[in-house]
Design an enzyme around this catalytic site. Structure first.
Site, PDB file in Angstrom:
ATOM      1  N   ASP A 123       4.518   1.225  -3.320  1.00  0.00           N
ATOM      2  CA  ASP A 123       3.530   1.423  -2.259  1.00  0.00           C
ATOM      3  C   ASP A 123       4.242   2.157  -1.110  1.00  0.00           C
ATOM      4  O   ASP A 123       5.470   2.305  -1.103  1.00  0.00           O
ATOM      5  CB  ASP A 123       2.922   0.090  -1.808  1.00  0.00           C
ATOM      6  CG  ASP A 123       1.521   0.311  -1.223  1.00  0.00           C
ATOM      7  OD1 ASP A 123       1.243   1.431  -0.747  1.00  0.00           O
ATOM      8  OD2 ASP A 123       0.705  -0.633  -1.225  1.00  0.00           O
TER       9      ASP A 123
HETATM   10  C1  BGC Z   1      -1.757   1.004   0.498  1.00  0.00           C
HETATM   11  C2  BGC Z   1      -2.017   1.598  -0.867  1.00  0.00           C
HETATM   12  C3  BGC Z   1      -2.381   3.042  -0.738  1.00  0.00           C
HETATM   13  C4  BGC Z   1      -1.282   3.752   0.011  1.00  0.00           C
HETATM   14  C5  BGC Z   1      -1.495   5.239   0.166  1.00  0.00           C
HETATM   15  C6  BGC Z   1      -0.773   1.826   1.296  1.00  0.00           C
HETATM   16  O1  BGC Z   1      -0.634   1.390   2.600  1.00  0.00           O
HETATM   17  O2  BGC Z   1      -1.309  -0.326   0.348  1.00  0.00           O
HETATM   18  O3  BGC Z   1      -3.013   0.873  -1.533  1.00  0.00           O
HETATM   19  O4  BGC Z   1      -2.616   3.606  -1.989  1.00  0.00           O
HETATM   20  O5  BGC Z   1      -1.145   3.192   1.301  1.00  0.00           O
HETATM   21  O6  BGC Z   1      -2.473   5.535   1.062  1.00  0.00           O
END
Ligand code: BGC
Length: 719
Positions: A265
């Site tokens: 993530d």
């Molecule tokens: C989230 C993800 C997301 C990523 C990209 C993160 O903060 O937890 O689910 O895909 O950001 O935007």
């Protein structure tokens, strides 16, 4: 991963040929994603980086024109001309916004989920995006958690069915189809179990719960072919998921056989430092890569550290090659080497009438009728309506969080929808108050129009930034002075229908008795007004059912239907029971609950056998008759209870559901097939068993409203 075997072999060959030509820096570049995150924005496209081959994919660079331009420059200057993949969070729509995933799940209709994902993919593809970070298949049993809006609720079976449908909708039958994008099952795993409902917080649970509740939706997504998987931010039993070898290697790769790409993530690798499992970025990269992260989301830590870690023997070059091969295989399967661009005219599909039709239909199928005393709904044509509340003329908040590149000005508001259906001269609007302020100066005008109306519609709820990532709440009542507004309007004695727009269950105890009718709309997207008007006017008979428990009060949380009985169930017989002194143990509205304008009667439950073995199945049928005044859809729910186990078993577990349309006066036969394998669970010793013995079948209108039951036996199980 689902791919044509010939194409897969060709892609592997191509990846190997490329790998043979690449130096270590170029390899690691394929494992590095650049783009917008809390760690920075996309001001430039990092030209210096791609010239050195340090970018494998982008996050948040979108639009046909822009992605074509970046791709063209990148491919002409990056070593070996390797194209980038453009990724984006297309969660419930790219431009046309569909109901949030939680709201979609209220439809109990996998076609709704599949169709929303499919149209979202089409619009994203037109904009050059080939990879979405969806579906989120985290089980959520705590409505304080803001990201409950992004998943499919509390139940592993239902969530698995929806996960499968979403992957099919986004990705299609195989990777690389036109108008499709690759899916990413996230967040592996237990992100939804954050303690206290506080985002990013630890998850602490038994291995049994992990495997029986939290893993199944991921398995379903992978079985449906999801090409990628995202590791969760949180720690699981103390070890962050980003560097958790048990989760990423033993479970994901070995047990589930996942052969796609694993991405961290955003920023989660460097966050291993505040997690306190290391104290510098290099060690964080070592931990994350060696645990099984292929791609780092957000910038340079892999570029800056993996080459050195390989040099020092802390990371094996073979592992780097395997990770790069997985990435290159996906690029080849997506057809990016042959055709890295998209046609700019494709974007004309944004907000097309066909896409809006899907948005309207998915929204109306997902709204849940919680209450309808004196049949206040549907409202007759000709009625004089007072439409009051901060969500009535609202274009942005009804879209919900994670709404892609939505354009709120394109939203049909509740006012537009209702006035369109009833005539502008019949509908009187007053905002009453804001979503979240203490200002009551609008109350008088609201009261004034309420007094003159035949019926009042109150559009209340949360703003879109009250749910979603990092938007957790400890108070689940309507924010601001909305509850007060409701009680003031109720004093007029006019019949009230409240429509609640929110990203999560709302606690409604203080006002729910003062209104005749409640529609829980969730967050319904671009076509909100039309969908709501279809229901209010009776054009569509509501058919949504809850997929997460609505608590009576925050103090009951976590509360979910598939709980254990305990040694002292609250039967009201003795003082020392599993209960509260100041609140009921029952929720306000249970899992599976939802009303219709018509009524259904169930009869004739039939089981094909009384006894099955481990490799057999049971056929179950039941008749459902529409005994009311409207045609309508019913969600027939099949629950099972394992009556005696070596471990205590849940009082009910959903094992099947069917949404059926029944014309008034008619009867349909609803059939289920229950495989013995679906009765398996992890026992105390973590063996996957089906314990022989007696089981109860329950057919219900909700998890509480069980209308028919019978028992059967498993003679020979797996022990
Ligand atoms: C989230 C993800 C997301 C990523 C990209 C993160 O903060 O937890 O689910 O895909 O950001 O935007």
């Amino acid at each position: 991963m689902k791919a044509d075997i010939e194409k897969l072999n060709k892609a592997r060959k191509k990846a190997k040929e490329l790998l043979a030509k690449m130096n270590i820096n170029e390899k690691v570049g394929q494992l590095s994603q650049f783009g917008r995150s809390i760690y920075g924005g996309v001001e430039s496209y990092y030209e210096d980086h791609y010239k050195e081959g340090k970018i494998g994919s982008y996050l948040g660079v979108t639009g046909a024109n822009k992605t074509n331009m970046v791709q063209k420059n990148l491919m002409s200057e990056t070593p070996h001309n390797i194209p980038a993949i453009f990724a984006y969070d297309v969660i419930h729509g790219y431009k046309t916004t569909f109901p949030t995933p939680l709201t979609q799940s209220f439809s109990w209709d996998t076609n709704v989920v599949r169709e929303c994902a499919s149209v979202s993919a089409k619009e994203a593809y037109a904009a050059g995006v080939k990879w979405t970070f969806a579906p989120m298949v985290d089980i959520a049993r705590d409505p304080r958690w803001g990201r409950i809006m992004e998943g499919y609720g509390e139940d592993p079976y239902l969530c698995s069915e929806m996960a499968k449908a979403a992957v099919e909708g986004y990705q299609g039958d195989f990777i690389g189809q036109k108008d499709k994008v690759i899916a990413c099952a996230k967040h592996f795993v237990t992100y939804g179990a954050c303690i206290g409902g506080r985002d990013y917080n630890s998850a602490d649970m038994s291995l049994q719960t992990l495997h029986d509740v939290y893993i199944p939706p991921f398995k379903a997504a992978f079985d449906a072919g999801a090409a990628t998987c995202m590791a969760a931010f949180n720690d699981f039993n103390g070890v962050p998921c980003t560097c958790n070898k048990y989760l990423l290697k033993d479970v994901l790769r070995k047990q589930l056989g996942f052969d796609g790409v694993v991405i961290s993530d955003a920023g989660a690798v460097v966050e291993l430092i505040p997690h306190n499992v290391c104290d510098n970025v290099k060690d964080a990269v070592d931990l994350a890569f060696n645990a099984g992260i292929d791609i780092i989301m957000a910038f340079d830590p892999f570029n800056d550290n993996i080459p050195e870690l390989v040099e020092e023997g802390r990371i094996n070059i073979e592992d780097v090659d395997k990770a790069v091969e997985r990435v290159l295989v996906i690029k080849e399967l997506l057809g990016l080497f042959d055709d890295p661009f998209v046609e700019e005219e494709g974007e004309q599909c944004f907000f097309s009438p066909e896409h809006r039709a899907v948005a309207r239909d998915s929204a109306r199928r997902s709204v849940v009728l919680l209450k309808n005393e004196e049949k206040v709904l549907p409202i007759e044509k000709g009625a004089k309506i007072a439409l009051i509340g901060p969500l009535a003329e609202n274009k942005a908040d009804v879209l919900g969080s994670w709404a892609g590149l939505c354009e709120p000005e394109k939203t049909i508001t509740v006012m537009e929808g209702i006035a369109g259906a009833y005539g502008w001269e019949k509908v009187f609007y007053a905002k009453g108050c804001d979503i979240d302020s203490s200002d009551k100066s609008g109350f008088d005008e609201a009261l004034h129009i309420a007094k003159q109306a035949d019926v009042v519609i109150l559009a209340v709820g949360e703003s879109r930034d009250m749910s979603g990532e990092a938007c957790c709440r400890s108070d689940l009542r309507l924010p601001g002075v909305q509850e007060e507004l409701i009680s003031k309007i109720a004093e007029t004695g006019k019949p009230i229908c409240a429509i609640v727009f929110a990203g999560r269950p709302i606690v409604m105890e203080s006002w729910k008795d003062s209104v005749k009718s409640i529609l829980f709309a969730g967050q319904t997207g671009t076509e909100t007004g039309n969908a709501v008007a279809d229901i209010i006017s009776g054009e569509y008979n509501p058919s949504g059912r809850l997929t997460c428990t609505f608590p009576y009060s925050v103090g009951q949380i976590p509360i979910y239907y598939s709980a254990l009985n305990t040694g002292r169930p609250a039967l009201g017989k003795i003082r020392f029971e599993a209960k509260y002194m100041d609140a009921p143990i029952e929720p306000a509205y249970c899992f599976g609950y939802g009303l219709s304008y018509t009524e259904f009667e169930y009869s004739n439950l039939k089981l094909s056998k009384k006894e099955i073995n481990k490799d057999e199945f049971l056929d179950i049928s039941v008749n459902v008759k529409n005994i009311g005044e409207f045609d309508g859809e019913e969600v027939v729910q099949l629950y099972v209870r394992d009556l005696i186990g070596t471990s205590a078993r849940p009082m009910k577990e959903l094992k099947g559901f069917k949404k059926v349309f029944v014309k008034k006066g008619e009867t349909v036969k609803v059939e289920f097939r229950l495989h013995a394998l679906s009765l398996a669970f992890h026992n105390f010793d973590m063996e996957y068993v089906i314990e022989p013995g007696e089981f109860k079948i329950m057919i219900g209108k909700s998890s509480q409203d069980i209308v028919l039951e019978d028992n059967f036996y498993v003679k020979e199980g797996i022990i």
